[in-house]
Design an enzyme around this catalytic site. Sequence first.
Site, PDB file in Angstrom:
ATOM      1  N   GLY A  14      -7.838   4.034   0.655  1.00 56.28           N
ATOM      2  CA  GLY A  14      -7.524   2.791   0.087  1.00 56.28           C
ATOM      3  C   GLY A  14      -7.783   2.120  -1.327  1.00 56.28           C
ATOM      4  O   GLY A  14      -7.874   1.115  -1.633  1.00 56.28           O
ATOM      5  N   MET A  92       0.894   8.256   4.857  1.00 58.43           N
ATOM      6  CA  MET A  92       1.125   9.653   5.120  1.00 58.43           C
ATOM      7  C   MET A  92       2.188   9.947   6.196  1.00 58.43           C
ATOM      8  O   MET A  92       2.197  11.213   6.622  1.00 58.43           O
ATOM      9  CB  MET A  92      -0.225  10.437   5.444  1.00 58.43           C
ATOM     10  CG  MET A  92      -1.306  10.410   4.187  1.00 58.43           C
ATOM     11  SD  MET A  92      -0.720  10.760   2.869  1.00 58.43           S
ATOM     12  CE  MET A  92      -0.663  12.828   2.912  1.00 58.43           C
ATOM     13  N   ASN A 109       6.615   3.241  -3.545  1.00 58.07           N
ATOM     14  CA  ASN A 109       5.691   4.105  -3.214  1.00 58.07           C
ATOM     15  C   ASN A 109       4.943   4.777  -4.555  1.00 58.07           C
ATOM     16  O   ASN A 109       5.483   4.768  -5.464  1.00 58.07           O
ATOM     17  CB  ASN A 109       6.109   5.405  -2.481  1.00 58.07           C
ATOM     18  CG  ASN A 109       5.357   6.394  -2.195  1.00 58.07           C
ATOM     19  OD1 ASN A 109       4.198   6.102  -1.725  1.00 58.07           O
ATOM     20  ND2 ASN A 109       5.643   7.476  -2.411  1.00 58.07           N
ATOM     21  N   HIS A 111       3.245   8.249  -6.276  1.00 53.03           N
ATOM     22  CA  HIS A 111       3.075   9.703  -5.796  1.00 53.03           C
ATOM     23  C   HIS A 111       2.360  10.303  -6.920  1.00 53.03           C
ATOM     24  O   HIS A 111       2.787  10.004  -8.069  1.00 53.03           O
ATOM     25  CB  HIS A 111       4.405  10.276  -5.734  1.00 53.03           C
ATOM     26  CG  HIS A 111       4.367  11.601  -5.293  1.00 53.03           C
ATOM     27  ND1 HIS A 111       3.873  12.035  -3.915  1.00 53.03           N
ATOM     28  CD2 HIS A 111       4.346  12.742  -6.009  1.00 53.03           C
ATOM     29  CE1 HIS A 111       4.047  13.098  -3.886  1.00 53.03           C
ATOM     30  NE2 HIS A 111       4.285  13.749  -5.398  1.00 53.03           N
TER      31      HIS A 111
HETATM   32  C1  GRF Z   1      -2.726   8.659  -3.956  1.00 57.56           C
HETATM   33  O1  GRF Z   1      -3.075   9.660  -4.604  1.00 57.56           O
HETATM   34  C2  GRF Z   1      -1.358   8.378  -3.929  1.00 57.56           C
HETATM   35  O2  GRF Z   1      -0.816   8.786  -5.086  1.00 57.56           O
HETATM   36  C3  GRF Z   1      -0.825   9.143  -2.842  1.00 57.56           C
HETATM   37  O3  GRF Z   1      -2.025   8.972  -1.844  1.00 57.56           O
HETATM   38  C4  GRF Z   1      -3.126   8.737  -2.344  1.00 57.56           C
HETATM   39  C5  GRF Z   1      -3.693   7.625  -1.888  1.00 57.56           C
HETATM   40  O4  GRF Z   1      -4.997   7.141  -2.295  1.00 57.56           O
HETATM   41  N1  GRF Z   1       0.574   8.649  -2.359  1.00 57.56           N
HETATM   42  P1  GRF Z   1      -5.641   5.950  -1.981  1.00 57.56           P
HETATM   43  O5  GRF Z   1      -5.741   5.886  -0.285  1.00 57.56           O
HETATM   44  O6  GRF Z   1      -4.699   4.691  -2.602  1.00 57.56           O
HETATM   45  O7  GRF Z   1      -7.201   5.996  -2.472  1.00 57.56           O
END
Ligand code: GRF
Length: 219
Positions: A14, A92, A109, A111
Site C-alpha cells: 500500500g 494483483m 493503474n 505499472h
Molecule cells: C507497485 O510497484 C505498482 O507499480 C505495482 O504494484 C506495486 C504496488 O506497491 N502495480 P504498493 O502496494 O503500492 O506499495
Amino acid sequence: MSDFPLVVLASGRGSNLQAIIDAVNSGQLPAEVKAVISDKKDAKALNIAREGGIDAFWVDPKGYGDKAGYEQALMELIGNYCPRVLVLAGFMRVLSPRFVRRMECPIINIHPSLLPAFAGLDPHQKTLDGGVRYSGCTVHFVDEGVDTGPIIMQRVVPVYQTDDAEALSDRILKEEHILFPEVLKWLALGLVKREGRKVVIENEEGLSYEQESVDQSFG
Ligand code: GRF
C-alpha cells in the site's frame, strides 16, 4: 468534502495508496479516498486505510462461486461510493473485460516499467533480463488487456548494471509515489482527455511537473 471520490483496489503493502492519501491530506490532490478494497485479508493497504479513517474491505475471492461472482460483488461495493476514478494500486488480479466495460468510471493503474515494455508479472526482473538502460513507471487507463491501456504519463529512471530487482524496484517506487498522485490531480482537475489510444493533458506546458535529468553517470 471533495467532489472527486476515489475507490482504491490494492493487494499488498500500500505504499502508493499512502502516497495518494498523503497528497490528499496535504491539499495537493483535490480528491478523497472513500474506500479501499483488497482481495487479501492481511494487506497492509487495509491497515493504512483504517488508520486514515477510510472504509476498508476485504472481499475474499474464495467467497464467491467464480470470478464473475467475485467481480459482481466488487462492482456493487464500488458502486456504493460512486467513484469518479477507480484506482488500481498494486491490485494483483486481472479484471475481466466485462468488469472493465461495465465500470461506470475510468479505471487507472500504475505499472513499474515503461509500458508497453515489460507488461504483466515480474516487470523488474524482466527489465533487468531485457538489458535496457532506462526504465520507470507508467500510469495508464485500464482497458480489456493486461497493462495495455492508453498511457497517461510516465517517469524514467536509469537502470544500473549492478542492479538487482529490489534495487530497481526501490528506485522506481520513489517515482511512482510522485507520478500517481500527480496524474490523479490532473484527472480531478479535468485536464486529461482520451483521444483513442492517445491521452492528451491540457495545458501540459503550464504544469509544474518536471523530472530531473535521468542521465546516467558512468564515471
Ligand atoms: C507497485 O510497484 C505498482 O507499480 C505495482 O504494484 C506495486 C504496488 O506497491 N502495480 P504498493 O502496494 O503500492 O506499495
